[in-house]
Design a protein around this motif. Sequence first.
Motif, mmCIF file in Angstrom:
data_model
loop_
_atom_site.group_PDB
_atom_site.id
_atom_site.type_symbol
_atom_site.label_atom_id
_atom_site.label_comp_id
_atom_site.label_asym_id
_atom_site.label_seq_id
_atom_site.Cartn_x
_atom_site.Cartn_y
_atom_site.Cartn_z
ATOM 1 N N GLU A 287 0.814 -1.211 0.000
ATOM 2 C CA GLU A 287 0.000 0.000 0.000
ATOM 3 C C GLU A 287 0.853 1.268 0.000
ATOM 4 N N ASN A 288 0.421 2.246 -0.778
ATOM 5 C CA ASN A 288 1.019 3.575 -0.725
ATOM 6 C C ASN A 288 0.660 4.240 0.600
ATOM 7 N N LYS A 383 8.476 8.073 -10.896
ATOM 8 C CA LYS A 383 8.190 9.500 -11.001
ATOM 9 C C LYS A 383 7.734 10.140 -9.694
ATOM 10 N N ASP A 384 7.399 9.325 -8.699
ATOM 11 C CA ASP A 384 6.914 9.906 -7.453
ATOM 12 C C ASP A 384 8.045 10.358 -6.526
ATOM 13 N N TRP A 385 9.292 10.016 -6.841
ATOM 14 C CA TRP A 385 10.399 10.463 -5.989
ATOM 15 C C TRP A 385 10.496 11.989 -5.998
ATOM 16 N N LYS A 397 5.179 5.461 -2.496
ATOM 17 C CA LYS A 397 5.255 4.003 -2.600
ATOM 18 C C LYS A 397 6.290 3.418 -1.651
ATOM 19 N N TYR A 398 7.366 4.190 -1.367
ATOM 20 C CA TYR A 398 8.546 3.630 -0.710
ATOM 21 C C TYR A 398 8.954 4.339 0.577
ATOM 22 N N GLU A 484 4.387 17.999 -0.737
ATOM 23 C CA GLU A 484 3.039 17.433 -0.806
ATOM 24 C C GLU A 484 2.970 16.085 -0.105
ATOM 25 N N ALA A 485 1.834 15.820 0.527
ATOM 26 C CA ALA A 485 1.526 14.502 1.077
ATOM 27 C C ALA A 485 0.107 14.135 0.657
ATOM 28 N N VAL A 486 -0.038 13.045 -0.089
ATOM 29 C CA VAL A 486 -1.368 12.562 -0.478
ATOM 30 C C VAL A 486 -1.881 11.688 0.660
#
Length: 555
Positions: A287-288, A383-385, A397-398, A484-486
């Motif tokens: 899970e993210n 791309k989320d880094w 993700k990580y 940002e934090a989702v």
Amino acid sequence: MKRWIVIFSFLVGYCTISEKSEYDQEYWILWWLFQQKSVPKIECIDIPPNKSKERIQTEQENCFSIHDPLFSYQWHFQNPLADLQMKDVWTKHCGKNVQIAIIDDGVDIHHEDLNENIEISKSFDYRDNDFDPTGNLEEDDSIHGTMVAGLIAAKDNFLGVRGVAPRSRLRVFNSILVSQITNIVDSIQRDVYHVWISNNSWGPVDKTGLLHDSPQIWKDAILHGLKEGRFGLGTIFLYAAGNGAYFESNGQKLIADNSNYDGYANFHGVIAVCAVGKNGKKAEYSENGANLWICAPSMGNDFIGLTTTDLRGDYGYNSKYISKFESDLSDRNYTKNFNGTSASTPLVSGAIALILQANPYLSWRDVKVILAKSATKNDPQDKDWKMNAAGYWINHKYGFGMVNVSKAVELASRWTPLGEYRKCKIENVSVEKQIPDNGNAIMEEISTTVFNIQKIEWVDIKVKITHNYWGDLLIQAYSPSGTEAVLMEPHNCSDGKNPIKRISCDRGEKEWSFGIARFLEESANGKFRISIQDKIPEDTGTFHSWGITIIGRKE
């Protein structure tokens, strides 16, 4: 020491009133106060750093020579993309004297590769009220915990596999098998003064998309362990991040869970562990979450699992469940198919055992920052880094990346302990705005400059919302630096029968706290923002209020 902050100080920062006199500002502040249904509560508490109440003895040791016959199957020790990076760690550190609690469905304490490292007198069986948490192997008691135990502490010998910390000491509590919350809380607190690490490879039911809170008595038990555990330095609590990222419906993969919907894995003081496969990339089920701290290897999308101890003989994964997998090992006391964030979590527990052997006086806060600073930026093309304002690479993700044991141990050996910290919160900031159906986002902000926190260690954002289908919502938070934090993304919910049945999702008025790791060591000076948007037609709601809690250091 507790310090109450004058409410007007907050409001001056919260309300930006330009081109008005000092008298006008005070008038508008008072007017704003009278309009609120509840007055914001503002509080700061300064907390001294954890100190050991005892002298802790550790010693260097060498277990570098490999004689375990199934070691070649343990790719997490030797794969270039998903390697724990042990290098020469085992020449000095093997986990001797480090006490690790496994809270699970039990462990086969008579297993040939585990029995030397299990402290039976310090374990407990919650079903039969004795000290043997093995249970009934025919009914799969201990199947999960036995695999967990092998990844942490399978002995370095001429048998089977080896754990990350092959000479650490295990105490086993099967409170998950008898899953009453009072049993779980008891297992968390039992002799916690002597527990260095607590491994929890469990959590709420996966693939529901629902918000599952943790009870207050569990939260109190964790906070007690952080204060009094491990001789006063704080027990390190690890929790699996969760395996419910997606579920399938009519051939489609639908977004379901986020680790921030789990009131255990997103709680302050807990390290949430995510999973990567042999290729170093996210395991699809993992899970993210903005709460994620660290990842470790597990079965990935190629279905190559981890090799570890299994129930002996005719029981366990290798015997009863071999049809789930293409093959398994010929020695049925072991399996090569362990998977999930349940499997990645004990690898981090073992890594922390070696970190603490290198420097036993680290506090629970020190360990968390060391893991973040030493983590490997796996899957670098993802791309989320992003780099946060304090220089940490972060990814939904990580977390901060994959655990790197060699770097973490080296950093721990020369670490300067973190000092005093503070916990500040603002509660019940009224909003009372309608959330437009499939419309524009509502954006609100709170000034936290008055907190005087220069280096954030954790943030909780609590919202109170009424909505007819929480799965429609996109909730994002932004630090004063703009990171940002989702916190929640549009997702589907399942009632276990119909994955996309609309009545199955969270509905009505709820309060929920989202934990955020991503702002680590950024400054709290400035304004935190929150954005709430309904992204899918049909349902509406109201954003009632929110608040923020920040834990961090003044310098």
